[in-house]
Design a protein around this motif. Structure first.
Motif, PDB file in Angstrom:
ATOM      1  N   ASP A   1      12.467  -1.395 -28.575  1.00 37.53           N
ATOM      2  CA  ASP A   1      10.918  -1.308 -28.010  1.00 37.53           C
ATOM      3  C   ASP A   1       9.882  -2.008 -28.667  1.00 37.53           C
ATOM      4  O   ASP A   1       8.776  -2.408 -27.821  1.00 37.53           O
ATOM      5  CB  ASP A   1      10.933   0.290 -27.489  1.00 37.53           C
ATOM      6  CG  ASP A   1      11.735   0.756 -26.525  1.00 37.53           C
ATOM      7  OD1 ASP A   1      12.217  -0.090 -25.740  1.00 37.53           O
ATOM      8  OD2 ASP A   1      11.758   1.971 -26.471  1.00 37.53           O
TER       9      ASP A   1
ATOM     10  N   ASP B   1       3.905   7.810 -31.854  1.00 36.28           N
ATOM     11  CA  ASP B   1       4.553   6.393 -31.198  1.00 36.28           C
ATOM     12  C   ASP B   1       3.318   5.923 -30.426  1.00 36.28           C
ATOM     13  O   ASP B   1       2.791   6.561 -29.631  1.00 36.28           O
ATOM     14  CB  ASP B   1       5.616   6.853 -30.331  1.00 36.28           C
ATOM     15  CG  ASP B   1       6.357   5.641 -29.930  1.00 36.28           C
ATOM     16  OD1 ASP B   1       5.813   4.494 -29.792  1.00 36.28           O
ATOM     17  OD2 ASP B   1       7.278   5.855 -29.273  1.00 36.28           O
TER      18      ASP B   1
ATOM     19  N   LEU C   1       3.583   3.194 -28.563  1.00 35.46           N
ATOM     20  CA  LEU C   1       4.011   2.342 -27.251  1.00 35.46           C
ATOM     21  C   LEU C   1       3.258   2.438 -26.063  1.00 35.46           C
ATOM     22  O   LEU C   1       3.349   1.689 -25.298  1.00 35.46           O
ATOM     23  CB  LEU C   1       5.575   2.326 -27.351  1.00 35.46           C
ATOM     24  CG  LEU C   1       6.299   1.824 -28.624  1.00 35.46           C
ATOM     25  CD1 LEU C   1       7.912   1.702 -28.390  1.00 35.46           C
ATOM     26  CD2 LEU C   1       5.733   0.326 -28.928  1.00 35.46           C
ATOM     27  N   ARG C   2       3.309   4.002 -25.907  1.00 35.92           N
ATOM     28  CA  ARG C   2       2.619   4.317 -24.458  1.00 35.92           C
ATOM     29  C   ARG C   2       1.130   3.653 -24.244  1.00 35.92           C
ATOM     30  O   ARG C   2       0.758   3.457 -22.983  1.00 35.92           O
ATOM     31  CB  ARG C   2       2.481   5.929 -24.459  1.00 35.92           C
ATOM     32  CG  ARG C   2       1.428   6.127 -25.357  1.00 35.92           C
ATOM     33  CD  ARG C   2       1.206   7.720 -25.073  1.00 35.92           C
ATOM     34  NE  ARG C   2       0.308   8.349 -26.184  1.00 35.92           N
ATOM     35  CZ  ARG C   2      -0.912   8.326 -26.004  1.00 35.92           C
ATOM     36  NH1 ARG C   2      -1.308   7.736 -24.799  1.00 35.92           N
ATOM     37  NH2 ARG C   2      -1.802   8.779 -26.945  1.00 35.92           N
TER      38      ARG C   2
ATOM     39  N   ASP D   1      -5.773   7.891 -26.319  1.00 41.47           N
ATOM     40  CA  ASP D   1      -6.235   7.055 -25.201  1.00 41.47           C
ATOM     41  C   ASP D   1      -7.628   6.432 -25.381  1.00 41.47           C
ATOM     42  O   ASP D   1      -7.991   5.555 -24.328  1.00 41.47           O
ATOM     43  CB  ASP D   1      -6.266   7.926 -24.018  1.00 41.47           C
ATOM     44  CG  ASP D   1      -4.799   8.723 -23.671  1.00 41.47           C
ATOM     45  OD1 ASP D   1      -3.782   7.788 -23.890  1.00 41.47           O
ATOM     46  OD2 ASP D   1      -4.843   9.502 -22.915  1.00 41.47           O
TER      47      ASP D   1
END
Length: 355
Positions: A161, A191, A193-194, A217
């Motif tokens: 990923d 993580d 990656l989101r 975010d």
């Protein structure tokens, strides 16, 4: 002419004045050349006359009056003004507004890069951790821009990923030689990656390696408090200015008239854009030398802020007709956009034309 070159020019003029018997003083090893302070003018100023006046047995202004005509005859200098007690204010011929902007636009994404290769070799080894792998990947790009051939390795193969989402690459994996230093930035707390490639890479690269990154975010927010948004928005604005100028029937032209018709504050904003363009190659070299991609990221934020402060002066307002000054300002904005796109590319982050 760079500040270092200008400093040498000042020293050369002083040596000639001493050799001609116009001054009797030991020529210093170095003089400081910097942006004019309040009350100054021109592109650069130096206090060398104040520095040597006592040893020369004259007032600073008398020393400045001796040096002024000699400096004015030097190639690359358009004029000298004496201000205050004896500051020498220097205006360069064909100032950076044309030569620098032409260089940036002409070299495009390669502005600030070193050609040909230096012959240097580097190996970057990192632990199996997502931030470390992203930092190594960015450093591979940055070092390559500085003419260094780079090999990146990791303790283990990167997670699939990481490769797919974050577009990282390592040449090999396994235990490194005992004498090879391992890069160990503070790991990501969770993580990233989101966030997607661009925001995740920025979140991991913008903080200094010894700082704990935040992977929330806030990196996705399209507002001024988000540095990544400001950088990408500034780049998009530079492209929009080019499109809007074409609709008005004019194109950019790299001349030194970018400050023509501007108020003092607006002229200072234009100068700030030139300053960050001048500093970009040094920021790249520093990021490579210190293995610190955050130095490049922070310089891009500074560049974006300078462009966003200046961009409102680029296009004609109301019934105003496009002038040579507008064409020069557009070229300056385009050069800043070029630097933003090139710098983001080295960080592995996209620079969309529309945002």
């Amino acid at each position: 002419m760079t500040p270092v070159e200008l400093s040498r020019t000042v020293l050369r003029a002083m040596r000639r004045a001493v050799d001609a018997g116009e001054l009797s003083v030991a020529v210093p090893e170095a003089v400081r050349v910097e942006r004019p302070g309040p009350g100054g003018c021109g592109d650069y100023a130096t206090n060398v006359a104040l520095q040597v006046a006592r040893a020369a047995g004259r007032s600073p202004r008398q020393v400045a009056e001796v040096l002024s005509p000699r400096l004015a005859r030097e190639p690359g200098i358009a004029g000298i003004d004496i201000t205050g007690p004896g500051f020498l204010n220097i205006t360069l011929a064909g100032t950076r507004g044309d030569a620098l902007v032409r260089d940036v636009i002409g070299r495009g994404s390669c502005y600030g890069h070193v050609h040909p290769d230096t012959g240097q070799l580097a190996q970057l080894h990192v632990p199996h951790e997502v931030r470390a792998v992203v930092v190594a990947d960015a450093l591979r790009r940055i070092l390559r821009s500085q003419g260094v051939l780079v090999r990146t390795t990791c303790d283990e193969a990167p997670d699939p990923d990481w490769v797919t989402v974050l577009d990282v690459r390592v040449a090999a994996y396994g235990r490194p030689p005992e004498d090879l230093r391992t890069l160990r930035p503070v790991p990501a707390p969770e993580d990233p990656l989101r966030l997607g490639r661009d925001a995740a890479r920025w979140a991991l690269l913008h903080p200094a390696g010894h700082d704990r990154p935040r992977v929330g975010d806030e990196h996705l927010a399209q507002r001024e408090s988000n540095p990544l948004f400001r950088v990408r928005y500034a780049h998009a604005r530079s492209r929009a200015l080019t499109r809007n100028a074409a609709d008005l029937g004019f194109e950019s032209e790299a001349t030194s008239g970018h400050a023509g018709g501007l108020r003092d504050q607006e002229a200072r904003e234009a100068q700030e854009v030139l300053d960050v363009l001048t500093a970009y190659p040094r920021a790249l070299a520093s990021a490579a030398r210190h293995h610190a991609p955050d130095r490049l990221a922070r310089h891009l934020v500074t560049t974006a802020d300078a462009l966003l402060a200046f961009q409102h002066t680029v296009l004609p307002l109301g019934d105003e007709k496009p002038s040579a000054a507008h064409r020069a300002r557009l070229a300056l904005a385009e050069a800043a956009g070029t630097v933003l796109a090139g710098g983001l590319s080295l960080l592995g982050i996209s620079a969309p034309d529309h945002l």
